[in-house]
Write an enzyme that holds these catalytic residues in place. Structure first.
Site, short mmCIF file in Angstrom:
data_model
loop_
_atom_site.label_atom_id
_atom_site.label_comp_id
_atom_site.label_asym_id
_atom_site.label_seq_id
_atom_site.Cartn_x
_atom_site.Cartn_y
_atom_site.Cartn_z
N LYS A 135 40.21 35.29 34.77
CA LYS A 135 39.01 35.83 34.12
C LYS A 135 38.10 34.63 33.88
O LYS A 135 38.42 33.75 33.08
CB LYS A 135 39.41 36.49 32.80
CG LYS A 135 38.23 36.98 31.95
CD LYS A 135 38.75 37.69 30.69
CE LYS A 135 37.67 38.02 29.69
NZ LYS A 135 38.23 38.53 28.43
N TRP A 136 36.98 34.59 34.60
CA TRP A 136 36.05 33.45 34.56
C TRP A 136 34.93 33.80 33.58
O TRP A 136 34.10 34.66 33.87
CB TRP A 136 35.49 33.22 35.96
CG TRP A 136 34.52 32.09 36.11
CD1 TRP A 136 33.36 31.88 35.42
CD2 TRP A 136 34.62 31.00 37.03
NE1 TRP A 136 32.74 30.75 35.85
CE2 TRP A 136 33.48 30.18 36.84
CE3 TRP A 136 35.56 30.63 38.00
CZ2 TRP A 136 33.25 29.03 37.60
CZ3 TRP A 136 35.32 29.48 38.76
CH2 TRP A 136 34.18 28.71 38.55
N ASP A 137 34.95 33.12 32.44
CA ASP A 137 34.02 33.46 31.38
C ASP A 137 32.85 32.47 31.35
O ASP A 137 32.92 31.37 31.93
CB ASP A 137 34.77 33.44 30.04
CG ASP A 137 34.16 34.37 29.00
OD1 ASP A 137 33.00 34.78 29.16
OD2 ASP A 137 34.87 34.68 28.02
N MET A 138 31.79 32.82 30.65
CA MET A 138 30.60 31.97 30.52
C MET A 138 29.87 32.45 29.27
O MET A 138 29.25 33.50 29.29
CB MET A 138 29.74 32.19 31.76
CG MET A 138 28.71 31.16 32.08
SD MET A 138 27.35 31.09 30.90
CE MET A 138 26.37 29.83 31.63
N ASN A 139 30.02 31.69 28.19
CA ASN A 139 29.65 32.24 26.89
C ASN A 139 28.39 31.73 26.24
O ASN A 139 28.23 31.89 25.04
CB ASN A 139 30.82 32.03 25.92
CG ASN A 139 31.84 33.15 26.03
OD1 ASN A 139 31.47 34.32 25.98
ND2 ASN A 139 33.09 32.80 26.21
N ASP A 188 31.82 43.10 25.71
CA ASP A 188 32.82 42.85 24.67
C ASP A 188 32.98 44.05 23.77
O ASP A 188 33.88 44.10 22.95
CB ASP A 188 32.40 41.63 23.83
CG ASP A 188 32.80 40.33 24.51
OD1 ASP A 188 33.62 40.38 25.45
OD2 ASP A 188 32.30 39.27 24.11
C1 GLA Z 1 34.08 36.18 25.58
C2 GLA Z 1 34.72 37.27 26.40
C3 GLA Z 1 35.88 37.87 25.66
C4 GLA Z 1 36.89 36.79 25.35
C5 GLA Z 1 36.24 35.66 24.58
C6 GLA Z 1 37.16 34.48 24.42
O1 GLA Z 1 33.46 36.69 24.45
O2 GLA Z 1 33.78 38.24 26.73
O3 GLA Z 1 36.47 38.90 26.41
O4 GLA Z 1 37.44 36.32 26.55
O5 GLA Z 1 35.05 35.20 25.22
O6 GLA Z 1 36.61 33.45 23.73
#
Ligand code: GLA
Length: 727
Positions: free
Chosen positions: A473-477, A545
């Site tokens: 799961k490649w995230d970007m926050n 989310d």
């Molecule tokens: C983002 C993702 C979540 C989770 C958090 C982890 O908000 O959308 O699903 O992975 O980061 O920090």
């Protein structure tokens, strides 16, 4: 499918139900747009390109500015008197900005060429035909190639643009991927807007004079805006009305603009956002703009949706998983947040294995000193205090339970409190001498620098190689800000945003080609990067989310307007919902997640026995219906956003042998009118049996009389109706 008429120098692109026509204008040799809409048999449409079809060449010469400001252009440029939105702008070394592109030559060929480094649709030689039109500005020595492709059996046209500099070094300040001039027929604008946890809501309003549109300056396509825009005729519904839609195969700053001018023409443009874009093109260098997809439907929004879905499922998503059932996963984010260790994860996996769940995904918090969201991004070394024996031990144990293992990463990030930052503070994006702003206490890595990119790639690779990891799961926050790169000359800082996106594509490209069986799911603080560019790399994207089943109805309705159900990351989570506090039935959460990839995001060791006992039934439901949901034709039957009562959608098998209708009651009131669900898109003479009630309907009954359902007593109840063809 693509033809050229040498006598009138007219190009005609035909799809099964549409025609797109433009020509080399006899006035000055510009490309002039004639027509886009339902299929027409003739290309003699030059009278559509000007306000006055009888305008003489003498008038045009005398009044070039008036001509330029009203003719329908195929690819309008800046500086010569077209005061509408332009598609392309330049700045010469002298600071001049006039660009005038004239037809030079063209080529029609089978298949479709790749764009270098950019995601794009693909098709074999027997499935697609393409056209390159070469335009030139001889004074600047600039060559521009407009590429168009049409696909077998799809009412979609893709466009991209390549600029080749055969003159002195020059700056590109705007290169849009597509442009469409249309006569305004009281159009309305449709777009997808939102925010974190409330992504991609549909918004529609009448087209006003001047500029309007949607764009992102955040460095990602964003939660707030989606690179989709459409013009629709008034009263357009799912089943009727005209729709002109555009979608950009790109994951960074974009701009989709519609300009309604003094004469009531509408110009739609879409491409990289010109905001802070300035690309230096040396002699003999070239620049490629991302691909835009155009879809026309004369049969309402539903037809547009299904065209996008089919195009993306067949010609954009590459993953071997695209035509496969995805493993049912359980993700520990909402289950534990940062508070977990090997034992806890194995407890979850053990329980999950008993109910048919197929993969454990370990989310944020497994690496470095990461026990909350304040630190350690960049330190992709397993935290052995939480996970003694490291990833290998954990993954092996999970595998022994019969589950696959997936992992969360946020490779583009660096926290100021991390070993990586202490070693390389200059790797974070920041303007020298200024303190950059943090978001979630993190900075973004300057991936445009090769040493940062190589380090990031090696970190990802080391993690994936360290154990039997089958999903990432490649995230970007966070969005990008404080833009500067130590790796770029001063006069190339305006290249940063695009170079950043290209670097992300390079990394994801390496990941999927090095590990062809890895299932990649993109994510960006939920659905902040849900765009066709990402779909080229990952067959699924975490939709939001917000896992609340009711909020998801709107999010998934907006998402599915353009993107296939097979790409929408959707999980059953615990209640009260962590974002809203709402309590919905476990069954409803399952039905809503079934419309996407399906999985769980809860602590299975803690939920009630009743909920836990529901899981094997939901697993069975997923296995029964996922092929249909993933591959079928999607029809939106009713929208809670419109009727304030209930949501309803259906998926019909491509061979029409079965239909699944999902109905979610959101707001019950006493003494409501009976609920009638009218299906769409059926063959009138086929017969279907509702397996639960035993009732047999003909296709026309289902479409015109509908199914009568009783209202379900209680909050947020839902129901599946499975109809199977009987001969
Ligand atoms: C983002 C993702 C979540 C989770 C958090 C982890 O908000 O959308 O699903 O992975 O980061 O920090």
């Amino acid at each position: 499918m693509i033809s050229f008429n040498p006598a009138s120098k007219t190009f005609k692109l035909d799809t099964p139900n549409t025609s797109y026509v433009f020509a080399v204008g006899k006035e000055f040799g510009h490309l002039v747009h004639y027509y886009y809409g339902p299929k027409v048999s003739d290309d003699n449409l030059s009278y559509l390109s000007l306000q006055d079809p009888n305008a003489t060449q003498a008038w045009v010469e005398r009044e070039k500015l008036s001509y330029v400001d009203c003719v329908s252009f195929e690819y309008p440029t800046g500086g010569t008197g077209d005061f509408r939105t332009t598609a392309m702008e330049v700045e010469t070394q002298e600071g001049y900005s006039v660009l005038e592109l004239k037809y030079d030559s063209h080529e029609i060929y089978k298949g479709k060429r790749k764009l270098s480094g950019l995601p794009a649709t693909f098709a074999g030689e027997d499935e697609c035909q393409s056209l390159d039109v070469i335009l030139k500005d001889d004074i600047l020595g600039l060559k521009v190639v407009l590429t168009y492709s049409v696909f077998e059996n799809l009412d979609a046209i893709t466009r991209s643009v390549k600029v080749i500099n055969e003159g002195k070094a020059i700056y590109l300040t705007k290169v849009m991927s597509t442009c469409l001039d249309l006569y305004n027929e009281d159009f309305e604008v449709l777009k997808l807007c939102g925010t974190w946890a409330r992504e991609r809501r549909m918004e529609r309003y009448p087209l006003a004079h001047g500029y309007q549109g949607i764009s992102s300056k955040r460095g990602i396509s964003s939660h707030q805006e989606n690179p989709f825009i459409a013009l629709v005729s008034p009263n357009t519904t799912q089943t009727q009305g005209q729709v002109y839609a555009m979608n950009l195969v790109y994951s960074g700053n974009f701009d989709a603009d519609i300009y309604r001018n003094q004469f009531d023409y509408a110009r739609m443009t879409m491409g990289i956002n010109p905001y802070k874009f300035k690309w230096k093109l040396e002699t003999n260098a070239s620049f490629e703009a991302p691909e835009a997809v155009m879809v026309y439907s004369a049969e309402g929004l539903g037809k547009m949706t299904r065209t996008f879905h089919d195009l993306y499922r067949k010609h954009l998503i590459r993953s071997p998983y695209k035509n496969m059932k995805r493993p049912i996963l359980i993700n520990n984010w909402e289950a534990t947040y940062f508070d977990f260790n090997t034992e806890k994860l194995l407890d979850i996996a053990r329980e999950a294995s008993k109910v048919g769940i197929e993969m454990l995904v370990m989310d944020d918090g497994w690496f470095g000193d990461r026990n909350d969201d304040n630190k350690a991004l960049g330190d992709w070394i397993v935290n052995e205090k939480k996970l003694p024996g490291g990833l290998k031990y954990l993954v092996d144990e999970v595998n022994k339970l019969g589950l696959k293992f997936g992992i969360w990463m946020e490779p583009e990030m660096i926290c100021p409190d991390s070993d990586l930052y202490r070693a390389h503070p200059d790797w974070a994006i920041a303007v020298p001498g200024r303190v950059a702003g943090k978001s979630r206490n993190q900075y973004v890595l300057d991936l445009t620098r090769s040493e940062v990119m190589e380090h990031t790639w090696n970190s990802i690779k080391a993690v994936v190689d360290s154990a039997n990891i089958e999903y990432v799961k490649w995230d970007m926050n966070r969005p990008l800000a404080d833009i500067a790169s130590l790796g770029l000359d001063n006069d190339r800082q305006g290249e940063f945003f695009h170079r950043y996106v290209m670097a992300v594509y390079e990394l994801q490209g390496r990941l999927v080609s090095s590990y062809p069986n890895l299932l990649l799911e993109n994510c960006s603080g939920g659905g902040g990067r849900f765009d066709p560019g990402m779909l080229y790399f990952s067959p699924q994207i975490w939709c939001s989310d917000d896992t609340d089943a009711v909020e998801r109805l709107r999010i998934q309705e907006g998402t599915a307007l353009v993107y296939p159900l097979s790409s929408m990351g959707a999980h059953v989570s615990d209640c009260p919902n962590h974002i809203l506090g709402r309590v919905t039935p476990f069954e409803t959460r399952g039905h809503v997640a079934l419309a996407g990839t399906f999985g769980y995001e809860l602590d299975i060791t803690k939920i009630s026995k009743e909920d836990r006992d529901e899981i094997p039934k939901q697993v069975e439901m997923y296995h029964k219906y996922n092929d249909l949901v993933r591959e079928g034709d999607y029809y939106r039957l009713a929208s809670f956003a419109d009727n304030n009562e209930y949501d309803c959608w259906m998926v019909k098998a491509k061979d029409e042998s079965e239909i699944l209708v999902t109905f979610v009651s959101v707001m019950n009131r006493p003494n409501m009118k009976p609920l009638t669900i009218k299906l769409q898109g059926l063959d009138a003479s086929r017969k279907y049996k509702d397996l639960e009630s035993g009732m047999v309907y003909t296709g026309d009954m289902l479409m015109y009389a509908g199914i009568r359902e009783s209202r379900i007593w209680g909050d947020y109840k839902s129901k599946l109706i499975h109809l199977v063809e009987v001969k």
